[in-house]
Design a protein around this motif. Structure first.
Motif, PDB file in Angstrom:
ATOM      1  N   ARG A   1       1.855  -5.954  -5.600  1.00 34.24           N
ATOM      2  CA  ARG A   1       2.440  -5.634  -6.909  1.00 34.24           C
ATOM      3  C   ARG A   1       3.081  -6.850  -7.553  1.00 34.24           C
ATOM      4  NH1 ARG A   1       4.662  -1.190  -3.852  1.00 34.24           N
ATOM      5  NH2 ARG A   1       6.729  -2.157  -4.014  1.00 34.24           N
ATOM      6  N   ARG A   2       3.200  -7.943  -6.768  1.00 31.10           N
ATOM      7  CA  ARG A   2       3.861  -9.151  -7.274  1.00 31.10           C
ATOM      8  C   ARG A   2       2.970 -10.363  -7.036  1.00 31.10           C
ATOM      9  NH1 ARG A   2       7.114  -5.366  -5.804  1.00 31.10           N
ATOM     10  NH2 ARG A   2       9.126  -5.025  -6.844  1.00 31.10           N
ATOM     11  N   TYR A   3       1.755 -10.222  -7.478  1.00 34.04           N
ATOM     12  CA  TYR A   3       0.770 -11.293  -7.304  1.00 34.04           C
ATOM     13  C   TYR A   3       1.226 -12.564  -8.031  1.00 34.04           C
ATOM     14  CZ  TYR A   3      -3.585 -13.901  -7.816  1.00 34.04           C
ATOM     15  OH  TYR A   3      -4.533 -14.881  -7.805  1.00 34.04           O
ATOM     16  N   GLY A   4       1.219 -13.689  -7.320  1.00 36.55           N
ATOM     17  CA  GLY A   4       1.600 -14.960  -7.922  1.00 36.55           C
ATOM     18  C   GLY A   4       3.077 -15.271  -7.856  1.00 36.55           C
ATOM     19  N   SER A   5       3.876 -14.378  -7.254  1.00 29.84           N
ATOM     20  CA  SER A   5       5.313 -14.633  -7.145  1.00 29.84           C
ATOM     21  C   SER A   5       5.577 -15.703  -6.083  1.00 29.84           C
ATOM     22  CB  SER A   5       6.050 -13.339  -6.795  1.00 29.84           C
ATOM     23  OG  SER A   5       5.649 -12.886  -5.512  1.00 29.84           O
ATOM     24  N   PHE A   6       6.836 -16.148  -5.990  1.00 31.51           N
ATOM     25  CA  PHE A   6       7.196 -17.169  -5.006  1.00 31.51           C
ATOM     26  C   PHE A   6       6.954 -16.666  -3.588  1.00 31.51           C
ATOM     27  CE2 PHE A   6      10.440 -18.747  -2.051  1.00 31.51           C
ATOM     28  CZ  PHE A   6      10.113 -20.093  -2.042  1.00 31.51           C
ATOM     29  N   LEU A   7       7.334 -15.413  -3.317  1.00 36.18           N
ATOM     30  CA  LEU A   7       7.134 -14.854  -1.983  1.00 36.18           C
ATOM     31  C   LEU A   7       5.649 -14.744  -1.647  1.00 36.18           C
ATOM     32  CD1 LEU A   7       8.500 -13.696   0.499  1.00 36.18           C
ATOM     33  CD2 LEU A   7       8.462 -11.434  -0.597  1.00 36.18           C
ATOM     34  N   ASP A   8       4.836 -14.392  -2.636  1.00 35.00           N
ATOM     35  CA  ASP A   8       3.390 -14.304  -2.425  1.00 35.00           C
ATOM     36  C   ASP A   8       2.810 -15.675  -2.082  1.00 35.00           C
ATOM     37  OD1 ASP A   8       0.830 -12.938  -2.512  1.00 35.00           O
ATOM     38  OD2 ASP A   8       0.477 -14.005  -4.391  1.00 35.00           O
TER      39      ASP A   8
ATOM     40  N   PHE B   1       4.846 -11.618  17.082  1.00 35.73           N
ATOM     41  CA  PHE B   1       5.126 -11.326  15.679  1.00 35.73           C
ATOM     42  C   PHE B   1       4.934 -12.577  14.827  1.00 35.73           C
ATOM     43  CE2 PHE B   1       7.854 -10.636  12.004  1.00 35.73           C
ATOM     44  CZ  PHE B   1       7.492  -9.350  11.629  1.00 35.73           C
ATOM     45  N   ILE B   2       5.501 -13.700  15.264  1.00 39.13           N
ATOM     46  CA  ILE B   2       5.385 -14.947  14.493  1.00 39.13           C
ATOM     47  C   ILE B   2       3.928 -15.410  14.420  1.00 39.13           C
ATOM     48  CG2 ILE B   2       6.022 -17.391  14.461  1.00 39.13           C
ATOM     49  CD1 ILE B   2       8.677 -16.626  15.716  1.00 39.13           C
ATOM     50  N   ALA B   3       3.198 -15.242  15.514  1.00 40.87           N
ATOM     51  CA  ALA B   3       1.823 -15.742  15.567  1.00 40.87           C
ATOM     52  C   ALA B   3       0.871 -14.960  14.673  1.00 40.87           C
ATOM     53  CB  ALA B   3       1.314 -15.711  17.008  1.00 40.87           C
ATOM     54  N   ASN B   4       1.195 -13.720  14.311  1.00 39.96           N
ATOM     55  CA  ASN B   4       0.229 -12.880  13.603  1.00 39.96           C
ATOM     56  C   ASN B   4       0.696 -12.343  12.258  1.00 39.96           C
ATOM     57  OD1 ASN B   4      -1.998 -12.463  15.779  1.00 39.96           O
ATOM     58  ND2 ASN B   4      -0.107 -12.009  16.869  1.00 39.96           N
ATOM     59  N   ILE B   5       1.984 -12.380  11.976  1.00 39.52           N
ATOM     60  CA  ILE B   5       2.496 -11.665  10.816  1.00 39.52           C
ATOM     61  C   ILE B   5       1.966 -12.219   9.501  1.00 39.52           C
ATOM     62  CG2 ILE B   5       4.595 -13.082  10.815  1.00 39.52           C
ATOM     63  CD1 ILE B   5       4.205  -9.391   9.725  1.00 39.52           C
ATOM     64  N   PHE B   6       1.928 -13.533   9.335  1.00 38.68           N
ATOM     65  CA  PHE B   6       1.561 -14.098   8.037  1.00 38.68           C
ATOM     66  C   PHE B   6       0.074 -13.895   7.733  1.00 38.68           C
ATOM     67  CE2 PHE B   6       5.267 -16.710   9.352  1.00 38.68           C
ATOM     68  CZ  PHE B   6       6.132 -16.310   8.356  1.00 38.68           C
ATOM     69  N   ALA B   7      -0.773 -14.082   8.729  1.00 36.35           N
ATOM     70  CA  ALA B   7      -2.205 -13.842   8.502  1.00 36.35           C
ATOM     71  C   ALA B   7      -2.480 -12.368   8.248  1.00 36.35           C
ATOM     72  CB  ALA B   7      -3.010 -14.322   9.711  1.00 36.35           C
ATOM     73  N   SER B   8      -1.759 -11.481   8.921  1.00 31.33           N
ATOM     74  CA  SER B   8      -1.950 -10.042   8.707  1.00 31.33           C
ATOM     75  C   SER B   8      -1.514  -9.643   7.305  1.00 31.33           C
ATOM     76  CB  SER B   8      -1.155  -9.250   9.755  1.00 31.33           C
ATOM     77  OG  SER B   8      -1.606  -9.532  11.059  1.00 31.33           O
ATOM     78  N   ILE B   9      -0.359 -10.152   6.874  1.00 31.72           N
ATOM     79  CA  ILE B   9       0.104  -9.847   5.511  1.00 31.72           C
ATOM     80  C   ILE B   9      -0.891 -10.357   4.491  1.00 31.72           C
ATOM     81  CG2 ILE B   9       1.877 -10.371   3.797  1.00 31.72           C
ATOM     82  CD1 ILE B   9       3.921 -10.404   6.039  1.00 31.72           C
ATOM     83  N   TYR B  10      -1.377 -11.588   4.676  1.00 27.30           N
ATOM     84  CA  TYR B  10      -2.333 -12.167   3.726  1.00 27.30           C
ATOM     85  C   TYR B  10      -3.621 -11.339   3.670  1.00 27.30           C
ATOM     86  CZ  TYR B  10      -5.591 -15.477   1.644  1.00 27.30           C
ATOM     87  OH  TYR B  10      -6.534 -16.066   0.847  1.00 27.30           O
ATOM     88  N   SER B  11      -4.098 -10.885   4.818  1.00 25.22           N
ATOM     89  CA  SER B  11      -5.330 -10.099   4.868  1.00 25.22           C
ATOM     90  C   SER B  11      -5.171  -8.762   4.152  1.00 25.22           C
ATOM     91  CB  SER B  11      -5.742  -9.878   6.323  1.00 25.22           C
ATOM     92  OG  SER B  11      -6.883  -9.059   6.409  1.00 25.22           O
TER      93      SER B  11
END
Length: 377
Positions: A174-181, A246-256
Motif C-alpha cells: 500500500r506504500r509502494y516507493g516509500s522509504f521503508l519499501d 529470522f534475519i537470514a530470511n525476513i527481507f527476501a520473504s517480505i520482498y517476494s
C-alpha cells in the motif's frame, strides 16, 4: 405431458454431467496418487543408493567387523596357544559368521530392494551406531526423541517469519516507493547468506562478548525441574537460533510477498473497486488476498513440511538436539537406517501435502478444476 418429457430430457444430461465429473475426479485422484507414489519410490531408492555409496559402505562395515574380530582375538589369552594358520582360520570363520548374520554376503543390489521395501512400509529398523537418550537403537525411538526439539525451534522461527513477512509485505504494497519499501529492497540481498552464517556472528556478539545468552544447547545444565524455570531456560536458548533464521530470511520473504501483492493490486478489477469507493481493507480482503490464497496456502503448507528436516548446519552450530543435527551425525557415521528413515518420512509427508493441496485449491478457488476438466469461469 410434453412438459414432463421435456423435464426428463433436461435431467438426463445433468445426471450424465455429474457422473462425468465424478469419474474425472476419481480418475485424477488415482493418477495423481500413483504419480506421487512412483516419485516417493524413486526418491527413497536413490537415497538408499547414495547413503550406501552404491555398496561401498558395506565394504567399510566388513572392514570394521574384521577389525573388531582381530581386537577380540588379540585380547583373548587362549589365542596364544594357536598357530598363526589356526588364528587366521578362526579369524576368517568369525568374520564370515558375522557377515552372514548381517546379510552382507549377498549382493548389494538385491538387498537394496529389501531396504526399499522396509522403508516404504515404515519398517525403520535399528540404527548402526546412533543411540537414543534412553539407549535404544530403534530408529523410531531416536527420531521420536529428536523431533519435538526441531518442531519447537523450526516451528517458532518459521511461523514468526511467515506471518511477519506476510503482514509487512501487505503493508508495503500500500506504500509502494516509500522509504521503508526502498529499505526492504536494499536489504533483500542480505538473505543470500544462510542462517548459520548470521548465527556465528550472533554467538560472537551476545554469547562471547556480552555474555547475555548461551552459546548453544537447548537447556541449562543441570536442567531446571520446575516447569516455569525450565520453559524460561529453553526460551533463552532459542533466542539466537530463531533470530538467526529470522534475519537470514525476513527481507527476501517480505520482498517476494510484497511484489506478489503489487501484481494483484494493479489489476483492472482493483481499480474498479477503488472507483466504487470500497475501503482499502475491503479491497485487500476481496481482490488481493483472495486471489493469492492458493499461493499463501502452498507456501504455508510446504513450510510446515520442511519443519521435519530441520536446519542441519544451524542445529549443529547451536548444538540443538533436533532432527537436523541427528541427520548430520548419521551422515558422518554412515548410519544408513537413520538417513533413509528421515528421507522416507519426509517424502511421504511431502507427497500427502501435494495431494491435499490440489483438493484445497479446488475449494478456495472455484476456477481450479480437479483433473483439468471443465471450463474456467
Amino acid at each position: 405431458m410434453l412438459n414432463v418429457e421435456a423435464t426428463q430430457a433436461r435431467a438426463v444430461p445433468r445426471r450424465s454431467g455429474a457422473g462425468s465429473n465424478l469419474s474425472r475426479v476419481l480418475r485424477y485422484t488415482l493418477v495423481r496418487g500413483l504419480t506421487l507414489l512412483v516419485t516417493v519410490v524413486i526418491a527413497v531408492y536413490l537415497t538408499i543408493l547414495i547413503a550406501n555409496g552404491g555398496g561401498y559402505v558395506d565394504q567399510m562395515r566388513i572392514g570394521q567387523i574384521r577389525e573388531q574380530v582381530i581386537l577380540q582375538m588379540g585380547s583373548d589369552p587362549e589365542m596364544a596357544l594357536l598357530t598363526v594358520q589356526q588364528r587366521k582360520q578362526l579369524e576368517e570363520e568369525r568374520v564370515r559368521v558375522r557377515v552372514e548374520q548381517l546379510g552382507l554376503d549377498r549382493p548389494f543390489m538385491i538387498r537394496s530392494f529389501e531396504y526399499l521395501w522396509d522403508g516404504l512400509t515404515l519398517n525403520l529398523g535399528s540404527a548402526e551406531y546412533l543411540l537414543s537418550d534412553s539407549g535404544s537403537r530403534q530408529v523410531r525411538n531416536i527420531l521420536g526423541e529428536r523431533l519435538p526439539s526441531t518442531l519447537l525451534l523450526m516451528g517458532t522461527s518459521q511461523l514468526l517469519l511467515f506471518f511477519c513477512a506476510l503482514f509487512v509485505a501487505l503493508f508495503l504494497s500500500r506504500r509502494y516507493g516509500s522509504f521503508l519499501d526502498k529499505l526492504v529492497i536494499a536489504l533483500a540481498p542480505n538473505s543470500a547468506a544462510p542462517a548459520w552464517f548470521y548465527g556465528l556472528f550472533l554467538i560472537l556478539i551476545f554469547a562471547a562478548l556480552l555474555g547475555w545468552l548461551p552459546y548453544g544447547g537447548m537447556i541449562d545444565a543441570p536442567p531446571p525441574q520446575e516447569p516455569l524455570p525450565r520453559a524460561l531456560s529453553i526460551a533463552k536458548h532459542m533466542i539466537l537460533p530463531v533470530l538467526s533464521m529470522f534475519i537470514a530470511n525476513i527481507f527476501a520473504s517480505i520482498y517476494s510477498w510484497r511484489t506478489f501483492f503489487l501484481i494483484y493490486s494493479s489489476e483492472d478489477y482493483v481499480e474498479m473497486a477503488k472507483a466504487k469507493g470500497l475501503s482499502d481493507r475491503q479491497i485487500e480482503r476481496r481482490y488481493v488476498l483472495r486471489p493469492t490464497l492458493p499461493t499463501i496456502i502452498t507456501s504455508f503448507s510446504l513450510m510446515i513440511i520442511t519443519l521435519w528436516v530441520g536446519a542441519i548446519v544451524l542445529e549443529t552450530v547451536f548444538a540443538w538436539p533436533g532432527i537436523g543435527r541427528l541427520t548430520q551425525q548419521a551422515i558422518n557415521l554412515y548410519d544408513t537406517p537413520v538417513i533413509v528413515a528421515n528421507t522416507v518420512i519426509y517424502a511421504y509427508l511431502l507427497a500427502v501435502t501435494l495431494f491435499l493441496l490440489d483438493i484445497i485449491y479446488s475449494i478456495v478457488d472455484p476456477r481450479v478444476k480437479l483433473g483439468g476438466g471443465g471450463n474456467r469461469s
